[in-house]
Design a protein around this motif. Sequence first.
Motif, PDB file in Angstrom:
ATOM      1  N   LEU A 144     -26.454  52.774  -8.278  1.00 47.40           N
ATOM      2  CA  LEU A 144     -25.395  51.842  -7.914  1.00 47.40           C
ATOM      3  C   LEU A 144     -25.840  50.400  -8.154  1.00 47.40           C
ATOM      4  N   HIS A 145     -27.100  50.095  -7.863  1.00 45.48           N
ATOM      5  CA  HIS A 145     -27.641  48.750  -8.120  1.00 45.48           C
ATOM      6  C   HIS A 145     -27.537  48.422  -9.611  1.00 45.48           C
ATOM      7  N   ARG A 146     -27.914  49.367 -10.448  1.00 45.20           N
ATOM      8  CA  ARG A 146     -27.870  49.158 -11.901  1.00 45.20           C
ATOM      9  C   ARG A 146     -26.433  48.955 -12.369  1.00 45.20           C
ATOM     10  N   LEU A 147     -25.516  49.729 -11.824  1.00 47.28           N
ATOM     11  CA  LEU A 147     -24.127  49.606 -12.244  1.00 47.28           C
ATOM     12  C   LEU A 147     -23.530  48.284 -11.785  1.00 47.28           C
ATOM     13  N   MET A 148     -23.840  47.881 -10.549  1.00 55.11           N
ATOM     14  CA  MET A 148     -23.284  46.628 -10.040  1.00 55.11           C
ATOM     15  C   MET A 148     -23.808  45.428 -10.823  1.00 55.11           C
ATOM     16  N   GLN A 149     -25.018  45.527 -11.338  1.00 57.81           N
ATOM     17  CA  GLN A 149     -25.543  44.453 -12.184  1.00 57.81           C
ATOM     18  C   GLN A 149     -24.723  44.300 -13.466  1.00 57.81           C
ATOM     19  N   ALA A 150     -24.114  45.394 -13.906  1.00 59.56           N
ATOM     20  CA  ALA A 150     -23.304  45.347 -15.129  1.00 59.56           C
ATOM     21  C   ALA A 150     -21.896  44.828 -14.878  1.00 59.56           C
TER      22      ALA A 150
END
Length: 422
Positions: A145-151
């Motif tokens: 989720l952290h990786r996706l929110m960064q995008a």
Amino acid sequence: MARPLRICVLGNFSGRNAGDIAILKGLIHDIEARFDNPYFLVPTINPRFIREHINRHGNVQPVSLLPWAMSAKIFGLPLLHATLTSDVILITDNILFDRRLWNPLYNYLGTLSLILPIAARRGTPVVLYNASLGPVTTTMGRRCLHRLMQACSLVILRDQPSQQLLERLDIPHPAPHFAADCALGTMAVDESAVDRIAERENLFQNPNGTVGFNVNTYLDVFLNKVGRHRNTHGLLDELARAIDRLIEQLDVDILFVITQVMDLKVAQPLKRRIKQQHRVKLISNQRYHDQQIAGVLRRCELLVGMRTHALILAASVGTPVVGIVSYPKTTGFMLSIEQGHHLIHFDTLDEDNLVRHVADAYATRHETRLQLKPIIEREKARAAQGADLLHDFLFRRPDTPPEHPPSMSTPPHERHPLPKPD
């Protein structure tokens, strides 16, 4: 003439869930009202359904996620190609959770956390559009989720619990906007169409009215989570006894309203357990689409539901609702329509509690219907505001500084050349 804006819409659009299809219809309607001739790419395991039921104006292209298209549901080349050839990517509904994280036949979060950062690095905006988040309970789920929110370049949430999840997990994210569920814009069929359904199914014959019930196939998962009952049989017995008591106490008929076809395998055994069979009917989206179901729900006195979108379809036509909380998004929706006092949490769900809540809701149903009318109109307007937020984000004035790189002052389809749709 500039070519249409290509919008990739990510959700669970198999055609098996009336709520998910209502979301897609509402999203397309709102965006078509705000953008000039948008073109939608919809990844799905049921391309035929999208072509026959959603592609009204010839501007909705299903993207097949079937094995012969080289895809294991969400994981495969079709999704990668759709995201890399779109001008903007919208993630909607509630598909970002970490249960069965690395099973692409069930979970979206793992795959999207790998693919969407690639699209973002190429300059394609990734947008959470009227979405919910969670549950996320594992370390790996948090990382995904952290990786996706960064995008993500723009975050439009439909409930406060989603923001609270991000804050609890300490995940950085763009400042969120708040809208509402796209399915609230569902246009129910007219009364003559409901009359035909009622005649066919022998519904609404009781002058004291009909109470709708909606159940969820994942009862065993919910029971294990709260540590109650060794299997679903005990709960089904309790629910059946409660429904028999409500039929006696309120002198109403009962209508099971199923909005996800898989829930029939729970609804049908529950229905068989009820002693007063002649007072109980069942309809489902196996036969009726979302607008027909909304029309039927409009005639119910109230709906007691486990599926969030069953509650949303009922509320969209002004029918009072009692929510049995099996997902965080159920709580979020009920609070958004100011009906938190009509929530039953799963760990307290039993025969007596259910009878008490439903009887109370039935007694005040006329007042609740009047109270809901302006609230639902407000929430429908908030759902449509998602399209305004998206338009302002993509086409803001050149002299307005962007919140997130790359610059959004240039329309996305002019930033990099993309192939035209087939």
